[in-house]
Write a protein that holds these residues in place. Sequence first.
Motif: not given
Length: 319
Positions: A150-157, A217-234
């Motif tokens: 997360v720390d590394r990704i935040r730099d890019t975000a 930064i959004i953190i999603v547990a796999e049991g909720v939905m996939s990251a790709a699905e989360c992006g599509d819903e947003l």
Amino acid sequence: MKKIAVLTSGGDAPGMNAAIRSVVRKSIFEGFEVYGVFQGYQGLINDNIKQLELGDVGDIIQRGGTKLYSARCPEFKTPEVRQKGIENLKKRGIDSLVVIGGDGSYRGAQRLNEEGINTIGVPGTIDNDINGTDYTIGFDTALNTIIDAVDRIRDTATSHERTFIIEVMGRDAGDLALWAGVAGGAETILIPESKTDIKAVAERIEAGMSRGKKHSIIIVAEGVMSAAECGDELRKYINVDTRESVLGHMQRGGKPTGSDRVLASRLGAYAVDLLKDNISGYAVGLEKNEMSKTSFDEVFQKEHVINEKLYQLSKELSI
């Protein structure tokens, strides 16, 4: 002479090797013979069992994974199949078994205990979803792996002014997502234990953008939905540039933290202490920094619950 066997089952977790080492060395310290069952319950059925000495567990406390290997074995639910494993233990004079694993592994352990093998469960799973313990072996290491990502990704975000969606493990339990979200300063945390309202998430991101916020930064547990699905819903509610990252099995690997090594060492030794006193049918745990034991029946009766106060705090800190 008492003879104790140890196996690891289910998904691997950093610290399992430290637990194996503890069971082996504590057993030998007590004057017992100790055996390793390789490839979990599958190895029990296949008679892949070997006596272990002190040197067999040297130089493993710092290693991730499990020296005894692990394997899924759905056929172990069948009584006739379990009997093969029981016979393989009994022909060596082994009457006690330590099972290191998660919920599914515990169910096999419970059956073996009912069928004549004195069995103790040791909680080894990164999901932290076992009742009767505050923490499971591997949780702290996996959590720190996620935080580093997360720390590394935040730099890019920040650099690209984007919303990043990070998918972490947790099919039925959101502890990894929640703790990593709080520790990593995530703006949104989506967990299986709480109803997901993507529209509210979109509104929160939009509110942040309106006051000049450049990334999220959004953190999603796999049991909720996939990251790709989360992006599509947003994107149904808001025009936002997202990138998705799935951390996957990297969360299971790596050197265990000091916390996981100490936890595994304490739990493994306590399991042997119980078997020495002819106590079985329990899962060991750490509650309020003290060793505890919980019957398998009680472990299964209760549903895993999230720390609601921590979840509420995550919302208060992400405004």
